[in-house]
Each structure stands twice: as C-alpha cells, then as structure tokens.
Design an enzyme around this catalytic site. Structure first.
Site, short mmCIF file in Angstrom:
data_model
loop_
_atom_site.label_atom_id
_atom_site.label_comp_id
_atom_site.label_asym_id
_atom_site.label_seq_id
_atom_site.Cartn_x
_atom_site.Cartn_y
_atom_site.Cartn_z
N ALA A 194 0.82 -1.22 0.00
CA ALA A 194 0.00 0.00 0.00
C ALA A 194 0.86 1.27 0.00
CB ALA A 194 -0.94 0.00 1.20
N ARG B 26 -0.25 -23.93 4.39
CA ARG B 26 -1.06 -23.19 3.41
C ARG B 26 -2.54 -23.20 3.81
NH1 ARG B 26 -0.52 -20.94 -1.56
NH2 ARG B 26 -2.36 -21.04 -2.88
N GLY C 96 -4.37 -9.80 -1.72
CA GLY C 96 -3.96 -10.60 -0.56
C GLY C 96 -4.06 -12.09 -0.87
N ASP D 99 2.46 -11.22 -12.34
CA ASP D 99 3.06 -12.36 -13.05
C ASP D 99 3.23 -12.01 -14.53
OD1 ASP D 99 2.82 -14.11 -10.66
OD2 ASP D 99 0.71 -13.70 -10.98
N HIS E 74 -2.51 -17.50 -9.02
CA HIS E 74 -1.31 -16.73 -8.66
C HIS E 74 -0.56 -17.55 -7.61
CE1 HIS E 74 1.44 -13.66 -7.39
NE2 HIS E 74 1.02 -13.81 -6.14
P1 NAX Z 1 2.11 -6.38 4.75
O1 NAX Z 1 2.14 -7.43 5.81
O2 NAX Z 1 3.20 -5.37 4.65
O3 NAX Z 1 0.73 -5.57 4.89
C1 NAX Z 1 -0.50 -6.22 5.02
C2 NAX Z 1 -1.39 -5.28 5.79
O4 NAX Z 1 -2.71 -5.87 5.79
C3 NAX Z 1 -0.98 -5.10 7.26
O5 NAX Z 1 -0.89 -3.72 7.58
C4 NAX Z 1 -2.11 -5.78 8.02
O6 NAX Z 1 -2.37 -5.20 9.28
C5 NAX Z 1 -3.27 -5.59 7.04
N1 NAX Z 1 -4.42 -6.45 7.29
C6 NAX Z 1 -4.47 -7.69 7.78
N2 NAX Z 1 -5.74 -8.10 7.91
C7 NAX Z 1 -6.52 -7.09 7.48
C8 NAX Z 1 -7.91 -6.91 7.40
N3 NAX Z 1 -8.77 -7.84 7.79
N4 NAX Z 1 -8.38 -5.73 6.92
C9 NAX Z 1 -7.54 -4.77 6.54
N5 NAX Z 1 -6.20 -4.87 6.62
C10 NAX Z 1 -5.69 -6.02 7.08
O7 NAX Z 1 1.90 -7.18 3.40
P2 NAX Z 1 2.15 -6.70 1.89
O8 NAX Z 1 3.56 -6.97 1.54
O9 NAX Z 1 1.61 -5.35 1.71
O10 NAX Z 1 1.29 -7.81 1.11
C11 NAX Z 1 -0.11 -7.85 1.21
C12 NAX Z 1 -0.67 -9.10 0.56
O11 NAX Z 1 -0.37 -9.15 -0.81
C13 NAX Z 1 -0.10 -10.41 1.14
O12 NAX Z 1 -1.19 -11.31 1.33
C14 NAX Z 1 0.78 -10.92 0.02
O13 NAX Z 1 0.93 -12.32 0.06
C15 NAX Z 1 0.02 -10.46 -1.19
N6 NAX Z 1 0.74 -10.39 -2.46
C16 NAX Z 1 0.04 -10.70 -3.59
C17 NAX Z 1 0.58 -10.57 -4.84
C18 NAX Z 1 -0.22 -10.88 -6.08
O14 NAX Z 1 0.35 -10.77 -7.16
N7 NAX Z 1 -1.49 -11.28 -6.01
C19 NAX Z 1 1.99 -10.15 -5.03
C20 NAX Z 1 2.55 -9.42 -3.85
C21 NAX Z 1 2.13 -9.95 -2.51
O15 NAX Z 1 2.93 -11.05 -2.17
#
Ligand code: NAX
Length: 334
Positions: free
Chosen positions: A17, A98, A130, A159, A187
């Site tokens: 973000a 997982r 996510g 990707d 993904h």
């Molecule tokens: P971060 O851990 O830096 O940030 C995640 C944020 O989400 C944290 O601030 C956390 O408090 C918040 N959060 C958790 N539960 C929540 C909820 N119920 N409501 C609102 N916020 C909530 O992770 P970040 O590196 O920003 O990655 C976020 C997600 O993207 C992860 O699940 C990651 O696996 C996924 N990704 C997906 C990708 C894709 O291509 N689809 C690629 C990048 C990334 O790996």
C-alpha cells in the site's frame, strides 16, 4: 471535472500500500484529471502506523486527492465505494501451513464481501491481491450476491509483468516491445506463463515472440520456472515480499479495467464461466482478457491450445479447485 472516484485500499498500513497509494494519488491509475477519495482500511492495532501514512499523504499535497479517510471500520471504508483494492490479508508466518493461511483469509474475505454487498456501489470494481488471491477473490464475490460476479477479480498482472520483463531481457529489447503474454490459472507456483500468442516488436511490425526467441527449451522450462518462482526469489533477496512491483501491477490492472485495453491482451483472475478453455465453472482463474468498454472485460476466446498447454492449464485449475473446496469447508464449519 467528474466526481471523485472513491477508492478503498485495504492493508493500507502495509508495504504494498505504501507504494500503491502514491501511484493512485498522483494520477497514474485513474488519470491526471480525475480526483480521488482515498479510504485506507487496516486493522485496529495498525491505526497508529496508518495515521502516519495519512499524514504523509497529506504532506505530499497531491492536487488530485479530495479526501483521505483512515479507519479500521470496513463499513466506513466501503460505503459508496467505486473501486476496492483488497491488499490486506493475514500474512503467512513461519511454520504456518497453506491451509491455515487459507482458513484465516477465508474469514477476512467473507466478511469484507458481505460488507461490500451492503454498503458499496453496486458497480464497484474489486481486485483482490492478498494471498491466496484467487480463492480470496472467489470468497469475496460469493459473499456479495447483489454485485455482479464480473466486478470481482484477482491480481495476476504482476506475473504478466514479470513474464514481459523476462522476454524483454532475453531479447535485449524494451518491455513495451513485448505484448500478449498470457498467465493462466492461479497466482501461485502452479501458474502457467504462456508465450504461445506473445508478440514482440521487430522494427515497425509485431511478430511472434517465439520466432525471435528461437529457444523452445527456454520457453517451456526456464522461462516458466523463473516466472513461477519470482516471488520467492524476491523474498530471498530482499527479505521482504514484492511491494513496488506489486503496487505497479495493481495500478496497471485497475487502469486497464477502468479505461480499456484496446486490442492488447492482458491477464486477470476472473470467474470461469464453464465455457472457456475447458476450465470448470466457478473458479477465479486467470484468463487472457480484453477490456473494450469501460470496466467490462471479455475472456479472449478461440486461442489454439496444444497438449502441453492443456496439461499446464489443468494443473493450475486443479489446485484452484482444491483451494476452493478447502476454503468453503472452513467457512461451512465456522
Ligand atoms: P504487509 O504485511 O506489509 O501488509 C499487510 C497489511 O494488511 C498489514 O498492515 C495488516 O495489518 C493488514 N491487514 C491484515 N488483515 C486485514 C484486514 N482484515 N483488513 C484490513 N487490513 C488487514 O503485506 P504486503 O507486503 O503489503 O502484502 C499484502 C498481501 O499481498 C499479502 O497477502 C501478500 O501475500 C500479497 N501479495 C500478492 C501478490 C499478487 O500478485 N497477487 C503479489 C505481492 C504480494 O505477495
């Protein structure tokens, strides 16, 4: 100027973000003439950090940002929203299976879907980032029955961008001289990055990428493996998962969905209709799509599929089918 677009970004205190907000706020996604209202959603314990993010957005003095709301209340965040970028999720911790991740996230995306159903605009466009992104998007869509299925998607654009960069590097050309790469499926490491329809620019003409690469072994093996495992390679190097590139990909995905792609093929995780490419109905599967009208994607039909492609497409479909079964089992047992 048109009314501001109300954009929800969840996981707003997280690392993706932090880049994404900058891209959206400065007009890279909705255009340089489109104001935005930013709704930042995260969980209670992150409200202190989120306050800091809000302060920084204000300090940027972005001309296109009409308002910023930082909250831990989904109802406040999603109320009247036009676009939701669902980045926030429970991260996978060491020792976590997982299935544990699937379970924790199934709950989050069910409740966000239910909230979107109640308070967002019926025309809202939702992209789920996510992980596990495809199955989370499916749960979210199914939890929001009053909103069309076609308004939900999962991000596989990162990707696609990774694949595009690999081809450009292989041929020593610019990334925008490569187009029409397809990402099929999930993904995850079963995804199928496919160069069968890809084109590269040769002088003024677009020609088959394979005719320039002239290395079928690379196309079938090294290229596929590199793209499938790129996320893990970034984590190994950076000790953190992809963030800048993920944010750029989310921007690309939403920009194309919002404005259209023209004749370009892009990949999006979208609801399978049971008629396209033999993929069972009701999976959030990444397909080649084109967006002709504003906000309406169409799966590109009629591409030839050989035996190798069929096998690769089915492996990733099977994984999605199993994830779906597991996730819905968890939700039923709640
Ligand atoms: P971060 O851990 O830096 O940030 C995640 C944020 O989400 C944290 O601030 C956390 O408090 C918040 N959060 C958790 N539960 C929540 C909820 N119920 N409501 C609102 N916020 C909530 O992770 P970040 O590196 O920003 O990655 C976020 C997600 O993207 C992860 O699940 C990651 O696996 C996924 N990704 C997906 C990708 C894709 O291509 N689809 C690629 C990048 C990334 O790996």
């Amino acid at each position: 100027m048109a009314d501001p677009v109300i954009v929800v970004i969840t996981g707003a205190a997280g690392q993706i973000a932090y880049s994404l907000l900058y891209n959206v706020a400065k007009g890279d996604v909705f255009g340089k003439n489109q104001k935005v209202v930013l709704r930042l959603l995260d969980i209670g314990p992150m409200m202190g950090v989120l306050k800091g993010v809000e302060m920084e957005i204000n300090d940027c003095a972005f001309p296109l940002v009409s308002d910023v709301v930082a909250t831990d209340d989904p109802g406040t965040a999603f109320s009247g929203a036009d676009v939701a970028m669902l980045v926030g999720a429970m991260p996978r911790r060491e020792g976590m299976e997982r299935k544990d991740l699937l379970k924790a996230n199934a709950k989050i995306f069910k409740s966000q879907g239910e909230c979107i159903d109640k308070v967002a605009k019926k025309s809202i466009k939702v992209v789920v980032v996510g992980n596990p992104a495809n199955t989370n998007a499916l749960i979210c869509a199914q939890s929001a029955p009053s909103i069309p299925r076609e308004n939900f998607s999962a991000l596989t654009r990162l990707d696609q961008n990774r694949a595009q960069a690999q081809v450009a590097a292989k041929l020593g050309i610019a990334c925008d001289a490569v187009k029409d790469i397809v990402i099929w499926g999930n993904h995850s490491s079963t995804q199928f990055p496919d160069l069968s329809y890809a084109k590269v620019l040769d002088g003024e003409d677009w020609v088959e990428a394979s005719s320039k690469i002239q290395d079928d072994d690379w196309i079938h093996n090294e290229f596929v493996k590199t793209v499938q495992t790129r996320g893990a390679a970034v984590i190994a190097a950076r000790k953190l998962s992809s963030a800048m590139s993920a944010a750029k990909a989310i921007g690309d995905h939403v920009k194309d969905w919002w404005n259209g792609t023209g004749p370009r093929i892009v990949s999006m995780g979208v609801m399978s209709d049971g008629k396209s490419y033999g993929i069972e109905e009701g999976l959030m599967y990444s397909f080649p799509v084109k967006i002709e009208g504003k906000g309406v994607y169409k799966i590109v039909e009629g591409l030839n599929i050989n035996d190798w492609q069929r096998k690769m497409m089915d492996v990733t479909a099977e994984e999605l089918s199993n994830e779906k079964k597991d996730a819905f089992q968890f939700l039923l047992s709640e």
